[in-house]
Design a protein around this motif. Structure first.
Motif, PDB file in Angstrom:
ATOM      1  N   TYR A 234     -49.496  24.422  56.533  1.00 19.67           N
ATOM      2  CA  TYR A 234     -50.768  23.555  56.289  1.00 19.67           C
ATOM      3  C   TYR A 234     -52.086  22.409  56.727  1.00 19.67           C
ATOM      4  O   TYR A 234     -52.690  22.756  56.275  1.00 19.67           O
ATOM      5  N   ALA A 235     -51.835  22.511  58.703  1.00 25.63           N
ATOM      6  CA  ALA A 235     -52.920  22.596  59.172  1.00 25.63           C
ATOM      7  C   ALA A 235     -54.055  23.564  58.993  1.00 25.63           C
ATOM      8  O   ALA A 235     -54.977  22.918  59.433  1.00 25.63           O
ATOM      9  N   LEU A 236     -53.804  24.312  58.223  1.00 23.25           N
ATOM     10  CA  LEU A 236     -54.118  25.692  58.577  1.00 23.25           C
ATOM     11  C   LEU A 236     -55.387  25.607  57.069  1.00 23.25           C
ATOM     12  O   LEU A 236     -56.523  26.419  56.860  1.00 23.25           O
ATOM     13  N   ARG A 237     -54.810  25.086  56.001  1.00 19.37           N
ATOM     14  CA  ARG A 237     -55.868  25.275  55.228  1.00 19.37           C
ATOM     15  C   ARG A 237     -55.017  24.026  54.323  1.00 19.37           C
ATOM     16  O   ARG A 237     -56.133  23.324  53.240  1.00 19.37           O
ATOM     17  N   MET A 238     -55.719  22.481  55.564  1.00 21.66           N
ATOM     18  CA  MET A 238     -56.733  22.054  54.944  1.00 21.66           C
ATOM     19  C   MET A 238     -56.794  20.657  55.798  1.00 21.66           C
ATOM     20  O   MET A 238     -56.525  21.095  57.039  1.00 21.66           O
ATOM     21  N   TYR A 239     -58.658  19.970  55.716  1.00 20.69           N
ATOM     22  CA  TYR A 239     -58.564  18.845  56.450  1.00 20.69           C
ATOM     23  C   TYR A 239     -58.569  17.906  55.648  1.00 20.69           C
ATOM     24  O   TYR A 239     -58.620  17.700  54.592  1.00 20.69           O
ATOM     25  N   SER A 384     -61.775  30.133  49.959  1.00 17.44           N
ATOM     26  CA  SER A 384     -61.799  29.537  50.399  1.00 17.44           C
ATOM     27  C   SER A 384     -62.734  29.429  51.905  1.00 17.44           C
ATOM     28  O   SER A 384     -61.996  29.166  52.615  1.00 17.44           O
ATOM     29  N   LYS A 385     -62.954  31.440  51.469  1.00 15.56           N
ATOM     30  CA  LYS A 385     -63.247  31.648  52.980  1.00 15.56           C
ATOM     31  C   LYS A 385     -64.342  30.921  53.188  1.00 15.56           C
ATOM     32  O   LYS A 385     -64.320  31.055  54.690  1.00 15.56           O
TER      33      LYS A 385
END
Ligand SMILES: Cc1cc2nc3c(=O)[nH]c(=O)nc-3n(C[C@H](O)[C@H](O)[C@H](O)COP(=O)(O)OP(=O)(O)OC[C@H]3O[C@@H](n4cnc5c(N)ncnc54)[C@H](O)[C@@H]3O)c2cc1C
Length: 488
Positions: A234-239, A384-385
């Protein structure tokens, strides 16, 4: 300086956990999402407890602008392009259902929460074909949308897309009323999940940290930013993104409607009682510039409401997913008993209700939802890219490259009541100087994943640009994903 317009509504204190506990469902987090999920699961026959690290409703829900709508800026054209018509329809239908469900629930329980039906508008000051495209997209999904040039905004516009029969409310009055039906433990922080059924929980008793265990058939992470470091990535897929809110006392302003600016090029507006709530200026925690400061926003907003006085300054943040759709469902593929509801993209009022409806269907009615648009283990590359690249650059800079750019600065040069990142014996230190010259110094890296923290001059806090953890000037945790204070 910072105080929420909703904070006058006090919620009765709940006890902290006082021993090990067993239950059918353990919900982590007593924000709007946790409270709604717990309420609907309990209503459908489950024995539920809620574990809250701080106080009920004290997280992001305490500073929201609380517009309840399925109109999430210009989302529907993008959803159709990125996910296809069927999945975009699922998103629209769940969110439309959520808006209606609030009305039903508030009537059923007679909740006094200043619930008002209002039309919602996305406006543009500049000429654009985006409004017409959004109108067509929304209509194709069954939403009763229209275009208008008539609004109650204090400036001329090119046009606005209108969704009728949306709503607004007082979020804390609502949370307070629902919480009365639930077993909630406050000041009870979940430190770790062990497997699918065990939570390690920490409470402070007489200045001593005590650890207990909660055993549950089902675990639900509704704690805003997932506590998982690795699982689901999740840390890579969300900020996280922060935004400022000014509340202006101006009884005659904005007689109808709730408004957001197309693609956030401008402010959002809603009325509450004699106040207009204006929000805008987006930035990642720790990355605001002088232009993001309140002074500039105050000047702009005063032009619109010259008779008004500023009553509250608020700042809030929310989790933003790379493809702009929340993660609601099983934490990871194959994990049958651990669920998550996060990434609400600043539309957590309707998405929290969507989470409650969807998780009830999964947990109580056995529905799979493995093809749902909200399924957390999706990866929509097309959608997402762009965001992924930008997020990775920020993370890498904060973890690896940023220290090189840190200036050497001696403590004497730090102004009183300010903080700075210093370099000492090759280490980065976060140093804060009090008015009387007392200096506090901490490891400058976030205890979550080691990103370099930034000093937030305006709010006097240490903020993590990668994942959004925040700490007071003296290093105490304000909000996660970090679960502990900065290291002295
Ligand atoms: C400027 C701004 C304006 C907004 N306006 C709107 C709007 O008009 N309409 C809309 O729909 N949405 C809006 N939102 C979004 C909305 O406010 C959020 O999406 C929503 O409040 C999130 O609710 P939550 O329950 O997920 O999180 P929270 O309210 O943060 O609740 C999470 C809870 O979990 C607890 N917790 C965290 N970690 C742990 C742990 N380890 N153990 C136990 N407990 C833990 C926290 O203490 C907290 O109480 C806005 C957001 C911003 C930034």
């Amino acid at each position: 300086m910072f105080e929420s317009i909703w904070k006058e509504e006090l919620i009765e204190k709940r006890p902290q956990l006082e021993g090990n506990k067993q239950t059918e469902v353990a919900v982590i987090g007593a924000g709007l999402a946790g409270i709604l999920i717990a309420y609907y699961l309990q209503k459908n026959g489950k024995k539920v407890i809620v574990l809250e690290a701080d106080r009920i409703g004290s997280g992001m829900t305490s500073n929201t602008t609380a517009k309840i709508t399925s109109q999430h800026n210009l989302i529907y054209k993008k959803l159709i392009t990125n996910f296809g018509q069927e999945k975009a329809k699922e998103y629209a239908e769940y969110n439309e259902r959520a808006v209606k469900e609030y009305e039903t629930l508030i009537k059923e329980l007679q909740i006094p929460c200043d619930f008002e039906k209002k039309d919602s508008y996305v406006y543009s000051k500049e000429e654009t074909k985006l409004l017409e495209e959004e109108l067509q997209a929304a209509r194709s999904l069954g939403i009763n949308a229209s275009i208008t040039t008539e609004t109650a905004l204090p400036f001329p516009i090119y046009g606005a897309v209108k969704f009728p029969e949306q709503a607004q409310f007082h979020p804390i009055k609502f949370v307070k009323a629902l919480a009365q039906h639930l077993e909630i433990y406050e000041k009870t922080m979940v430190k770790k999940r062990k497997g699918e059924h065990l939570l390690q929980v920490s409470v402070w008793e007489d200045e001593k940290e005590c650890e207990y265990e909660v055993q549950a058939d089902t675990i639900i992470l509704a704690n805003h930013y997932p506590m998982e470091k690795i699982k689901g990535l999740y840390a890579l897929r969300m900020y996280q993104e922060r935004e400022k809110i000014l509340v202006i006392e101006e009884p005659h302003a904005l007689p109808y409607g709730m408004y957001v600016a197309a693609n956030n090029k401008g402010y959002s507006f809603r009325k509450y009682d004699k106040y207009v709530i204006v929000a805008g200026k987006n930035y990642r925690p720790g990355e605001q510039t002088e232009q993001d400061a309140f002074a500039e926003m105050e000047n702009e907003v005063k032009q619109y409401y010259s008779q008004g006085t500023i009553a509250y300054h608020m700042v809030n943040q929310d989790c933003i997913t790379l493809d702009k759709v929340p993660y609601i469902g099983r934490l990871t593929k194959g994990m049958e008993n651990v669920y998550i509801a996060t990434g609400f993209n600043k539309w957590g009022m309707s998405h929290a209700m969507v989470s409650a409806l969807l998780l009830t269907e999964m947990i109580c009615k056995g529905e799979d939802k493995k093809n749902s648009i909200f399924r957390p283990n999706r990866f929509a590359y097309k959608a997402s890219k762009k965001e992924l690249k930008q997020h990775m650059v920020t993370v890498i800079r904060q973890i690896a490259l940023k220290p090189v750019q840190v200036q050497k600065k001696i403590v004497d040069q730090i102004e009183p009541e300010q903080g700075h990142i210093l370099k000492k014996n090759g280490k980065r230190l976060a140093v804060y100087k009090e008015k009387d010259g007392t200096v506090y110094s901490f490891h400058a890296r976030c205890p979550h994943l080691g990103c370099l923290l930034e000093w937030n001059k305006e709010e006097q806090s240490w903020d993590c640009p990668c994942h959004g953890s925040r700490f007071t000037k003296k290093g105490e945790l304000i909000n996660g994903p970090a679960k502990k204070d900065m290291k002295q």
